[in-house]
Design a protein around this motif. Structure first.
Motif, PDB file in Angstrom:
ATOM      1  N   PHE A   1       0.843  -1.188   0.000  1.00 27.50           N
ATOM      2  CA  PHE A   1       0.000   0.000   0.000  1.00 27.50           C
ATOM      3  C   PHE A   1       0.882   1.243   0.000  1.00 27.50           C
ATOM      4  N   PRO A   2       0.422   2.329  -0.650  1.00 23.42           N
ATOM      5  CA  PRO A   2      -0.858   2.535  -1.340  1.00 23.42           C
ATOM      6  C   PRO A   2      -1.002   1.654  -2.589  1.00 23.42           C
ATOM      7  N   CYS A   3      -2.273   1.338  -2.912  1.00 21.55           N
ATOM      8  CA  CYS A   3      -2.575   0.620  -4.150  1.00 21.55           C
ATOM      9  C   CYS A   3      -3.984   0.981  -4.582  1.00 21.55           C
ATOM     10  N   THR A   4      -4.311   0.727  -5.835  1.00 28.15           N
ATOM     11  CA  THR A   4      -5.645   1.044  -6.334  1.00 28.15           C
ATOM     12  C   THR A   4      -6.623  -0.078  -5.992  1.00 28.15           C
ATOM     13  N   ILE A   5      -7.907   0.241  -6.088  1.00 31.69           N
ATOM     14  CA  ILE A   5      -8.931  -0.781  -5.890  1.00 31.69           C
ATOM     15  C   ILE A   5      -8.808  -1.867  -6.947  1.00 31.69           C
ATOM     16  N   ASP A   6      -8.522  -1.494  -8.184  1.00 31.45           N
ATOM     17  CA  ASP A   6      -8.324  -2.492  -9.241  1.00 31.45           C
ATOM     18  C   ASP A   6      -7.238  -3.492  -8.862  1.00 31.45           C
ATOM     19  N   THR A   7      -6.119  -2.976  -8.355  1.00 35.27           N
ATOM     20  CA  THR A   7      -5.008  -3.847  -7.966  1.00 35.27           C
ATOM     21  C   THR A   7      -5.427  -4.791  -6.854  1.00 35.27           C
ATOM     22  N   LEU A   8      -6.156  -4.261  -5.874  1.00 33.16           N
ATOM     23  CA  LEU A   8      -6.587  -5.089  -4.744  1.00 33.16           C
ATOM     24  C   LEU A   8      -7.573  -6.161  -5.185  1.00 33.16           C
ATOM     25  N   ILE A   9      -8.518  -5.810  -6.046  1.00 28.17           N
ATOM     26  CA  ILE A   9      -9.499  -6.795  -6.528  1.00 28.17           C
ATOM     27  C   ILE A   9      -8.799  -7.941  -7.260  1.00 28.17           C
ATOM     28  N   ASN A  10      -7.912  -7.611  -8.165  1.00 27.83           N
ATOM     29  CA  ASN A  10      -7.233  -8.654  -8.943  1.00 27.83           C
ATOM     30  C   ASN A  10      -6.326  -9.510  -8.071  1.00 27.83           C
ATOM     31  N   ALA A  11      -5.717  -8.895  -7.048  1.00 30.01           N
ATOM     32  CA  ALA A  11      -4.857  -9.664  -6.143  1.00 30.01           C
ATOM     33  C   ALA A  11      -5.678 -10.651  -5.321  1.00 30.01           C
ATOM     34  N   ILE A  12      -6.852 -10.225  -4.847  1.00 34.87           N
ATOM     35  CA  ILE A  12      -7.707 -11.129  -4.072  1.00 34.87           C
ATOM     36  C   ILE A  12      -8.230 -12.250  -4.962  1.00 34.87           C
ATOM     37  N   GLY A  13      -8.632 -11.927  -6.190  1.00 35.09           N
ATOM     38  CA  GLY A  13      -9.083 -12.962  -7.120  1.00 35.09           C
ATOM     39  C   GLY A  13      -7.999 -13.989  -7.378  1.00 35.09           C
TER      40      GLY A  13
ATOM     41  N   TRP B   1     -17.108  -2.346 -12.342  1.00 32.48           N
ATOM     42  CA  TRP B   1     -17.242  -1.661 -11.060  1.00 32.48           C
ATOM     43  C   TRP B   1     -16.772  -0.224 -11.184  1.00 32.48           C
ATOM     44  N   ALA B   2     -17.206   0.595 -10.252  1.00 27.61           N
ATOM     45  CA  ALA B   2     -16.842   2.009 -10.243  1.00 27.61           C
ATOM     46  C   ALA B   2     -15.601   2.223  -9.375  1.00 27.61           C
ATOM     47  N   ASN B   3     -14.941   3.330  -9.590  1.00 25.88           N
ATOM     48  CA  ASN B   3     -13.843   3.800  -8.734  1.00 25.88           C
ATOM     49  C   ASN B   3     -12.647   2.857  -8.672  1.00 25.88           C
ATOM     50  N   GLY B   4     -12.422   2.111  -9.733  1.00 28.17           N
ATOM     51  CA  GLY B   4     -11.309   1.168  -9.738  1.00 28.17           C
ATOM     52  C   GLY B   4      -9.950   1.829  -9.589  1.00 28.17           C
ATOM     53  N   SER B   5      -9.838   3.074 -10.034  1.00 25.16           N
ATOM     54  CA  SER B   5      -8.542   3.760  -9.948  1.00 25.16           C
ATOM     55  C   SER B   5      -8.341   4.486  -8.621  1.00 25.16           C
ATOM     56  N   HIS B   6      -9.339   4.402  -7.742  1.00 26.14           N
ATOM     57  CA  HIS B   6      -9.202   5.060  -6.441  1.00 26.14           C
ATOM     58  C   HIS B   6      -8.032   4.439  -5.670  1.00 26.14           C
ATOM     59  N   VAL B   7      -7.190   5.281  -5.094  1.00 17.90           N
ATOM     60  CA  VAL B   7      -6.014   4.805  -4.369  1.00 17.90           C
ATOM     61  C   VAL B   7      -6.343   4.615  -2.891  1.00 17.90           C
ATOM     62  N   ILE B   8      -6.106   3.400  -2.397  1.00 10.13           N
ATOM     63  CA  ILE B   8      -6.268   3.088  -0.972  1.00 10.13           C
ATOM     64  C   ILE B   8      -4.929   3.361  -0.300  1.00 10.13           C
ATOM     65  N   GLU B   9      -4.901   4.334   0.579  1.00  9.56           N
ATOM     66  CA  GLU B   9      -3.639   4.785   1.158  1.00  9.56           C
ATOM     67  C   GLU B   9      -3.088   3.817   2.201  1.00  9.56           C
TER      68      GLU B   9
ATOM     69  N   VAL C   1     -17.980   0.739  -2.124  1.00 11.60           N
ATOM     70  CA  VAL C   1     -17.229   1.803  -2.805  1.00 11.60           C
ATOM     71  C   VAL C   1     -17.319   1.647  -4.326  1.00 11.60           C
ATOM     72  N   THR C   2     -17.394   0.416  -4.799  1.00 14.91           N
ATOM     73  CA  THR C   2     -17.456   0.175  -6.245  1.00 14.91           C
ATOM     74  C   THR C   2     -18.890   0.048  -6.755  1.00 14.91           C
ATOM     75  N   ASN C   3     -19.882   0.195  -5.846  1.00 17.00           N
ATOM     76  CA  ASN C   3     -21.305   0.105  -6.211  1.00 17.00           C
ATOM     77  C   ASN C   3     -21.632  -1.242  -6.848  1.00 17.00           C
ATOM     78  N   THR C   4     -21.226  -2.323  -6.181  1.00 17.22           N
ATOM     79  CA  THR C   4     -21.441  -3.663  -6.717  1.00 17.22           C
ATOM     80  C   THR C   4     -21.959  -4.616  -5.639  1.00 17.22           C
ATOM     81  N   THR C   5     -22.467  -5.733  -6.124  1.00 17.11           N
ATOM     82  CA  THR C   5     -22.755  -6.901  -5.307  1.00 17.11           C
ATOM     83  C   THR C   5     -21.829  -8.003  -5.813  1.00 17.11           C
ATOM     84  N   ILE C   6     -21.188  -8.730  -4.901  1.00 19.89           N
ATOM     85  CA  ILE C   6     -20.091  -9.626  -5.286  1.00 19.89           C
ATOM     86  C   ILE C   6     -20.423 -11.073  -4.922  1.00 19.89           C
ATOM     87  N   GLY C   7     -20.196 -11.972  -5.854  1.00 21.91           N
ATOM     88  CA  GLY C   7     -20.380 -13.389  -5.592  1.00 21.91           C
ATOM     89  C   GLY C   7     -19.512 -14.221  -6.517  1.00 21.91           C
ATOM     90  N   VAL C   8     -19.517 -15.530  -6.266  1.00 20.27           N
ATOM     91  CA  VAL C   8     -18.830 -16.469  -7.158  1.00 20.27           C
ATOM     92  C   VAL C   8     -19.893 -17.219  -7.943  1.00 20.27           C
TER      93      VAL C   8
END
Length: 449
Positions: free
Chosen positions: A155-167, A178-186, A207-214
C-alpha cells in the motif's frame, strides 16, 4: 447455462391448473406436479462430481441457498444427501453441481465448485445409510485473515489492484464491472485487525457500487443499477411483496460504536423529516479517513436506487441469481422490481426455486439524528493520575444523570489498554465524590451546541 424463460414446459401449467392447493400438502403438490411432468416427457437429472468422480447415482437430493444483501458479498451453501457412507477425503478437492432438464431439448445449468470446509460438515446416519454434507461455494476461499504479503501487494494501491490480487489469491478469474477502480487506498487497515479477505470485499462492494459473488467459479462484480435481468411472469406458486424502498437522499458514513456520523448532503436537515431516506454505511475501511472527500461520489452512485422487497416460490426460471435486478407482477398486474438478495433451489426428483429481496440492513430511519443526539447528551471527564501514569475517561449521560450514572473507563498503561463500562446503581455517588476518592487531576471537556 439454461436460457429458457422457464425450465418447466407450458403444458404443465395447463394440466396443473385445476390442482386444489387448499386440500393437499405442499409435498403432495410437488410430488404430483412432477408425476405430471414425467408423463409429459419432462425429466430432471442431478449431476454431481466429487474429486472429479461422478457420484450422481448416489445423490438423493441437494439444496443450494444464499442470504445476503446488496453492496455486499454473497456465499452460497449447498446441502447434499447421498446414499451410502462417504468420508471427508471423498470431497477434499471440491464438488461440482449441475442440473440437466430435458423436454423437447436438453438444458444444463452449472453451479460450479463447492467445498467441504471441515469434517464437522459431514454426517453419516447408519440407520438411514445416508451421508449429509454441507458445502460452500468459492466465496469461502476469502474466509482467511488478510495479509498483504500473501496477496503480493503493498500500500498505497488502487482498488483495481486489490481486486485482482484477491481474485488471484482465491484462484478465481475476475469478471464484471465496477466504479472507482482507480481510487487509491492509502492504508492497509484490514491487516492485524482480525479481518478477512471477505471483509475487504464487503468494503470494496459499496465503494465500487457492486454486489459480489462467485458464479460458476468466477469472482463476479455486479453493478447495482436498474438494468432488468429478467421478469417473473407466470409459474409462481406464491409471490408476496412489501412497500417500495428508496431513493436514498441521505448517506451516512459512520464510525461505530462511537456514532461518529458524517451525513451527506451536509444540509440534509432541510429535507422534511418524513421524506428522508437514509442509508448508513458503518466502518468501511476504504472510506474511513476520507469521508468528506468520497461522500459526493458515493452518494451519486446510490441516490437513484429503489426497489420493492419480495419473495417468489415456483418451479424455476434459473435465469436469475444473487445480485440481479429483476421484475415481478404484483396482484394488480403492475410490474415491480427488486434485487435478488436471497434464494433457495431444491433439487430432488423435481425442482423448486425461491427468489427474494430483503430490505437492506443499511436502511435506517433518522439514524444520524438519533445517534448524534445521544452523543450531544454526553459529558466527558478526563482524569490524570500523574503518579501511576494512568488516564481515565469518564463519560456521563447528562440528560439521564438523575435516573442512573453511566461511566466508561479507559485505562492506558504500559501493559495494556482496556475499555470497561461501569453502571452505578448508587445515585448519590456523584462524579465529584468518585474523584475525591482518588488522588487525581480532573479535566472537564463538554461538547457545546
Amino acid at each position: 447455462m439454461m436460457n429458457s424463460r422457464n425450465i418447466v414446459p407450458q403444458k404443465w401449467y395447463e394440466v396443473i391448473g385445476n390442482w386444489n392447493e387448499h386440500t393437499h400438502t405442499w409435498e403432495e403438490f410437488v410430488h404430483e406436479s412432477y408425476n405430471i411432468l414425467h408423463k409429459l416427457g419432462f425429466t430432471l437429472e442431478k449431476i454431481v462430481h466429487a474429486n472429479e468422480i461422478d457420484i450422481s447415482e448416489d445423490v438423493k437430493s441437494y439444496k443450494i441457498s444464499l442470504a445476503s444483501d446488496i453492496w455486499r458479498t454473497g456465499l452460497k451453501i449447498a446441502e447434499l444427501k447421498l446414499n451410502g457412507r462417504y468420508t471427508f477425503d471423498d470431497f477434499n478437492q471440491g464438488v461440482t453441481l449441475s442440473m440437466k432438464a430435458t423436454d423437447e431439448v436438453s438444458q444444463q445449468h452449472d453451479w460450479g465448485t463447492f467445498y467441504l470446509v471441515d469434517k464437522s460438515h459431514l454426517e453419516y446416519s447408519d440407520h438411514m445409510d445416508e451421508t449429509v454434507i454441507t458445502l460452500h461455494d468459492g466465496v469461502i476461499k476469502a474466509h482467511q485473515e488478510f495479509l498483504a504479503s500473501d496477496l503480493g501487494i503493498t500500500f498505497p494501491c488502487t482498488i483495481d489492484t486489490l481486486i485482482n490480487a484477491i481474485g488471484s489469491y482465491m484462484g478465481l478469474a475476475v469478471s464484471g464491472s465496477w466504479a472507482n477502480g482507480s481510487h487509491v487506498i492509502e492504508e492497509n487497515k484490514w491487516e492485524n485487525n482480525g479481518l478477512t479477505y471477505r471483509d475487504t470485499l464487503d468494503d470494496i462492494a459499496f465503494v465500487t457500487n457492486t454486489t459480489i459473488g462467485v458464479f460458476n467459479d468466477i469472482l463476479t462484480f455486479k453493478s447495482v443499477n436498474n438494468t432488468v435481468v429478467d421478469t417473473i411472469d407466470g409459474g409462481e406458486l406464491s409471490l408476496t411483496h412489501e412497500a417500495k424502498w428508496g431513493k436514498p437522499n441521505v448517506l451516512n458514513l459512520t464510525r461505530e460504536p462511537q456514532h461518529d456520523n458524517y451525513a451527506y448532503p451536509t444540509d440534509f436537515t432541510e429535507i422534511p423529516k418524513d421524506e428522508r431516506v437514509e442509508l448508513v454505511i458503518e466502518n468501511n475501511q476504504i472510506i474511513d479517513k476520507r469521508r468528506e472527500e468520497l461522500a459526493p461520489t458515493l452518494f451519486s452512485q446510490i441516490q437513484n436506487v429503489e426497489y420493492t422487497p419480495f419473495e417468489y416460490t415456483g418451479f424455476g426460471y434459473l435465469t436469475m441469481d444473487y445480485g440481479d435486478y429483476v421484475g415481478f407482477k404484483d396482484k394488480d398486474g403492475n410490474t415491480q422490481y427488486g434485487y435478488v438478495t436471497k434464494l433457495e433451489w431444491n433439487i430432488t426428483s423435481g425442482f423448486t426455486e425461491m427468489l427474494g429481496c430483503e430490505l437492506t440492513t443499511r436502511a435506517k430511519e433518522d439514524y444520524v439524528l438519533n445517534t448524534d443526539q445521544r452523543r450531544l447528551g454526553l459529558q466527558t471527564y478526563f482524569l490524570v493520575d500523574q503518579q501511576n501514569g494512568i488516564i481515565q475517561g469518564l463519560v456521563n449521560n447528562v440528560d439521564e444523570i438523575e435516573d442512573r450514572v453511566e461511566t466508561a473507563e479507559l485505562k492506558i498503561t504500559p501493559q495494556a489498554i482496556t475499555n470497561t463500562v461501569l453502571n452505578s446503581t448508587d445515585y448519590t455517588e456523584t462524579i465529584s465524590q468518585i474523584n475525591a476518592k482518588i488522588d487525581k487531576v480532573e479535566l472537564s471537556v463538554e461538547k457545546s451546541n
